[in-house]
Design a protein around this motif. Structure first.
Motif, mmCIF file in Angstrom:
data_model
loop_
_atom_site.group_PDB
_atom_site.id
_atom_site.type_symbol
_atom_site.label_atom_id
_atom_site.label_comp_id
_atom_site.label_asym_id
_atom_site.label_seq_id
_atom_site.Cartn_x
_atom_site.Cartn_y
_atom_site.Cartn_z
ATOM 1 N N GLU A 51 3.724 11.168 2.934
ATOM 2 C CA GLU A 51 3.126 11.201 1.603
ATOM 3 C C GLU A 51 2.821 9.840 1.016
ATOM 4 O O GLU A 51 1.838 9.680 0.309
ATOM 5 C CB GLU A 51 4.040 11.971 0.631
ATOM 6 N N ILE A 52 3.707 8.869 1.242
ATOM 7 C CA ILE A 52 3.426 7.585 0.595
ATOM 8 C C ILE A 52 3.301 6.440 1.585
ATOM 9 O O ILE A 52 3.088 5.300 1.191
ATOM 10 C CB ILE A 52 4.452 7.242 -0.500
ATOM 11 N N GLY A 53 3.438 6.746 2.864
ATOM 12 C CA GLY A 53 3.099 5.758 3.866
ATOM 13 C C GLY A 53 4.159 4.726 4.186
ATOM 14 O O GLY A 53 3.837 3.628 4.655
ATOM 15 N N PRO A 90 4.784 13.588 -9.613
ATOM 16 C CA PRO A 90 4.472 14.518 -10.698
ATOM 17 C C PRO A 90 4.203 15.954 -10.242
ATOM 18 O O PRO A 90 4.606 16.900 -10.906
ATOM 19 C CB PRO A 90 3.215 13.911 -11.337
ATOM 20 N N PHE A 91 3.544 16.120 -9.131
ATOM 21 C CA PHE A 91 3.185 17.471 -8.691
ATOM 22 C C PHE A 91 3.969 17.918 -7.457
ATOM 23 O O PHE A 91 4.032 19.112 -7.173
ATOM 24 C CB PHE A 91 1.687 17.538 -8.381
ATOM 25 N N PHE A 135 -2.742 4.795 2.509
ATOM 26 C CA PHE A 135 -1.392 4.867 3.034
ATOM 27 C C PHE A 135 -1.205 6.197 3.736
ATOM 28 O O PHE A 135 -2.018 7.113 3.588
ATOM 29 C CB PHE A 135 -0.362 4.711 1.924
ATOM 30 N N GLY A 136 -0.129 6.291 4.498
ATOM 31 C CA GLY A 136 0.155 7.540 5.205
ATOM 32 C C GLY A 136 -0.982 7.914 6.135
ATOM 33 O O GLY A 136 -1.592 7.068 6.799
ATOM 34 N N PRO A 183 1.261 2.181 -3.153
ATOM 35 C CA PRO A 183 0.325 2.582 -4.210
ATOM 36 C C PRO A 183 0.435 4.064 -4.567
ATOM 37 O O PRO A 183 0.169 4.465 -5.687
ATOM 38 C CB PRO A 183 -1.056 2.291 -3.595
ATOM 39 N N GLY A 184 0.845 4.879 -3.597
ATOM 40 C CA GLY A 184 0.909 6.305 -3.865
ATOM 41 C C GLY A 184 2.209 6.769 -4.484
ATOM 42 O O GLY A 184 2.367 7.951 -4.770
ATOM 43 N N VAL A 197 -6.719 3.611 -5.283
ATOM 44 C CA VAL A 197 -5.787 4.182 -4.322
ATOM 45 C C VAL A 197 -6.306 5.556 -3.906
ATOM 46 O O VAL A 197 -6.632 6.388 -4.758
ATOM 47 C CB VAL A 197 -4.371 4.329 -4.919
ATOM 48 N N TYR A 229 -5.171 8.532 -12.800
ATOM 49 C CA TYR A 229 -5.835 9.544 -11.991
ATOM 50 C C TYR A 229 -7.304 9.637 -12.386
ATOM 51 O O TYR A 229 -7.643 9.681 -13.567
ATOM 52 C CB TYR A 229 -5.188 10.915 -12.189
ATOM 53 N N GLY A 252 0.860 19.741 -5.506
ATOM 54 C CA GLY A 252 -0.334 18.942 -5.772
ATOM 55 C C GLY A 252 -1.446 19.132 -4.766
ATOM 56 O O GLY A 252 -2.595 18.749 -5.013
ATOM 57 N N GLN A 283 3.652 6.542 -7.425
ATOM 58 C CA GLN A 283 3.625 7.242 -8.708
ATOM 59 C C GLN A 283 2.757 8.500 -8.667
ATOM 60 O O GLN A 283 2.857 9.341 -9.546
ATOM 61 C CB GLN A 283 3.127 6.300 -9.800
ATOM 62 N N GLY A 284 1.916 8.587 -7.653
ATOM 63 C CA GLY A 284 1.036 9.741 -7.585
ATOM 64 C C GLY A 284 1.679 10.970 -6.984
ATOM 65 O O GLY A 284 1.195 12.080 -7.164
ATOM 66 N N TRP A 285 2.772 10.777 -6.275
ATOM 67 C CA TRP A 285 3.343 11.868 -5.508
ATOM 68 C C TRP A 285 4.262 12.760 -6.336
ATOM 69 O O TRP A 285 4.156 13.986 -6.332
ATOM 70 C CB TRP A 285 4.091 11.293 -4.296
#
Lengths: 637, 77
Positions: free
Chosen positions: A518-520, A239-240, B8-9, A232-233, B69, B55, A244, A235-237
């Motif tokens: 970061e993304i598990g 960009p920044f 996660f993580g 799930p993470g 998430v 976001y 971030g 796409q969140g990681w």
């Protein structure tokens, strides 16, 4: 030849230009796996005790792991190790990019450089052909410019590491640069290159790495990538990237600001990941085999000029941004570029510059000594000091030694705000309100570096026993977190030790930890892919034992090399023990000496170390490090 | 209403039973901050949140069936 490995160690003596190749021993593989493990063991075995870090006898070990260069997420890590000129003890640093995979394709898991060249030199490794060449035409070049020049001269397919002018002048925190913006930044690994008149190493490799079950490893590798993409993470990681985290570190009151005077930078939104993305980003950039590219190429215009640079990463934002109080992302990027070209670690560089500015503000360094007025938040001051440091001109000669030595010479109580552990400047987390993270820094084998164990999240989550308070507080940090609580503090010690074993595992295997952090991505993937590559079972538990072995060996190494090494090297600076944080979310917090002692006592006990923080003979023998026990015993007397 | 919360993580270590995913039954719509507290997690530990791929800040109120998430802070450069 062992599967997963190239099978050879390449040795280069720069004094004689002698080159030797030897098979990688099965015992080394079995006991130390690769990467950071190889570095630690080879330094212990081969470095003559008492070696001058800048002397001919010091070694630079460059090592890959068994997964490096294979179809595994983030398998581009290179590990460097040496006797640190910054600390005098065990030093290592790693970087991403493409260097170690290419080393392995050329046939080498490890390259060891010793001796000192008669004049500026470069080392060229072109598969089996190895040559020390004259490097005079590259000497004096910026680290990035030198890489470009060597790419032009040797060919684009060479992977190249370089050092900048700071290494040539033996600045104690010079870094190794690669891939136009990746650095092995810490502990002065670049300085040792400079001391050997080694400007660069270029490697081209066209070979392959033996794998016991190529089809199975390929399928498993695909599954690992797919696992990353499905998180799930994911796409969140990207960009920044690491930038971030800037907002969060400020929200929790842990952001280095004005030489760690406080832990909250009011203008953090001007230098955060969003500012980077909106104002200066050109494109994302990944390392070898990376599914989650965190690198950022940026272009920034300032009053001092326009630069194109990889970054800034979070650590650079923290130390050159908040800690030097630069409040424009363009200016942080500019200072980043200056450090990269000069070959200065942005963490230590930012810490040293901010220390100098505070000394000036307090009247401990004069305008005459410095050569001009300097101030926090002034880009010209920052760049002026960085350039003085790299050339060792004027005040730069003192600052090039790092904050510990500089404070000892400046005096006036400046040692209290010389922010370091063991001589290595503190990285991007202020810990007066985070005891677990403080302990991570205090006990980090290389000095104050966050990548050994990042326990800040555990501190903020409460660690243990504080969940009710946390819920009732709805996110406000409850007072109980700032009060000594033996149960909670014991849990923090456990967490720090757990992380200090978890993180080296990635460094042993030669992969980036960020897929996990970061993304598990599940770490169980590693124990599943290792038999497909090496033909041998290696469980997570097995790997963690090797991590613990390495952790104890590097501690023993520093005990062997640093006179009087022990507990006194593990305390944070006076500022963190005596000055309360003046403002921000962590206002009022300070760690007492009693808390620090309690944490160290508990940590040493759980590690099987004596009260002076030295591994006991029994602990070393239990980890298969009996060869180090005699040295440890003699140091303990 | 129901929402699904993914971790996660390092965030996963804080989830009940270290699960990767938790389904929450809520009596009424509440903010992400309240949902995080409901899980026994300090919202300060959450660096970023996404709801159905977008976001959102911690004051955002998700709708029934939302996929949430929680993103833990990374460990820097």
């Amino acid at each position: 030849m062992a599967n997963g490995y190239a099978g050879q160690i390449l040795r280069v003596n720069l004094s004689t230009k002698g080159v030797a190749k030897q098979p990688l021993s099965e015992e080394l593989i079995q006991e130390f796996v690769g990467g950071r493990g190889f570095v630690a063991k080879l330094l212990w075995d081969e470095l003559p005790p008492g070696t001058d870090p800048l002397g001919e006898d010091n070694m630079v070990v460059m090592a890959a792991g068994p997964l490096t260069g294979l179809f595994v997420p983030g398998s581009g890590k290179t590990h460097f190790g040496t006797k640190s000129p910054a600390t005098g003890g065990y030093g290592d640093s790693n970087m991403g990019g493409h260097f170690a995979p290419t080393m392995k394709y050329a046939g080498y898991d490890v390259i060891i450089v010793t001796g000192k060249a008669a004049g500026p030199s470069i080392l060229v490794v072109d598969d089996s052909r190895v040559e020390v060449r004259d490097g005079a035409e590259y000497w004096g070049m910026g680290a990035i410019d030198c890489e470009k020049a060597l790419k032009d001269d040797l060919g684009e397919e060479f992977q190249i590491i370089t050092v900048g002018p700071a290494a040539e002048k033996l600045v104690k925190y010079a870094c190794i640069s690669h891939d136009f913006g990746r650095q092995a930044g810490r502990t002065g690994v670049g300085t040792v290159f400079g001391s050997k008149n080694l400007k660069a190493v270029a490697v081209r490799g066209t070979g392959t790495i033996p794998v016991v079950d190529p089809a199975g490893a390929l399928e498993k590798g695909k599954a690992m990538y797919q696992s990353c993409y499905n998180k799930p993470g994911f796409q969140g990681w990207t960009p920044f990237g690491t930038a971030g985290i800037t907002d969060w570190v400020n929200e929790v009151g842990a952001f280095p600001t004005r030489n760690f005077q406080t832990s909250y930078f009011k203008k953090y939104k001007e230098i955060n990941g969003a500012a980077l993305r909106e104002k200066i980003l050109v494109t994302d950039k990944g390392c070898f085999g990376c599914p989650i590219p965190c690198g950022k190429y940026s272009r920034a215009r300032t009053k001092l000029g326009q630069v194109t640079v990889e970054g800034p990463e979070y650590e650079t934002i923290a130390l050159l941004g908040g800690n030097c109080s630069l409040d424009k992302i363009e200016e942080v990027a500019y200072a980043n570029y200056i450090c990269d070209q000069l070959g200065i670690d942005t963490i230590s560089g930012g810490a040293v510059v901010s220390f100098a500015v505070e000394c000036f503000e307090k009247g401990l360094l004069s305008e005459t000594q410095i050569g001009r007025k300097i101030a926090f938040g002034d880009l010209e001051s920052i760049v002026y000091l960085l350039e003085k440091i790299a050339t060792r001109e004027g005040i730069g000669d003192l600052l090039a030694e790092g904050v510990r030595t500089a404070a000892a010479r400046i005096g006036g109580g400046s040692d209290k705000f010389a922010i370091h552990i063991k001589g290595l400047e503190w990285s991007g987390y202020e810990c007066r309100n985070a005891p677990g993270m403080m302990l991570s820094y205090m006990t980090a084998d290389v000095g104050a570096h966050h990548n050994r164990a990042w326990a800040l999240g555990f501190d903020i989550s409460g660690g243990s026993g504080s969940v009710t308070d946390l819920i009732q507080g709805k996110g406000e940090r409850p007072a109980s977190l700032s009060v000594f609580d033996p149960a909670a503090y014991a849990a923090k010690v456990d967490k720090v030790i757990e992380l200090q074993h978890m993180r080296p595992m990635f460094d042993l295997l030669g992969v980036c930890r960020l897929q996990w952090v970061e993304i598990g991505m599940e770490v169980s993937h590693y124990e599943e892919i290792m038999p497909l590559i090496s033909g041998k079972q290696m469980s997570l538990a097995d790997l963690l034992v090797v991590s613990e072995r390495v952790w104890n060996l590097t501690r023993a190494f520093s005990a062997r090399e640093i006179p009087g090494f022990g507990r006194s090297f593990d305390y944070p600076p006076g500022r963190f023990l005596e000055e309360r944080i003046p403002d921000g979310p962590s206002a009022g917090r300070v760690m007492s000496k009693e808390e620090a002692d309690w944490l160290l006592d508990e940590y040493y006990r759980k590690r099987g170390w004596d009260e002076n923080g030295l591994p006991t003979a029994a602990t070393l023998e239990g980890l298969g490090l009996g060869f180090a026990a005699e040295t440890a015993a003699s140091r303990a007397k | 209403m129901k929402v699904r919360v993914n971790a996660f993580g390092q965030m996963r270590e804080l989830f009940p039973g270290r699960q990767a995913q938790v389904e929450l039954e809520l009596p009424a719509p509440v903010s992400l901050r309240d949902i995080i507290c409901e899980l026994g997690i300090n919202p300060l530990i959450v660096m970023m949140c996404t709801v159905d791929g977008q976001y959102r800040d911690k004051e955002f109120v998700p709708e029934d069936g939302a996929e949430i998430v929680l993103i833990a802070p990374p460990a820097g450069g």
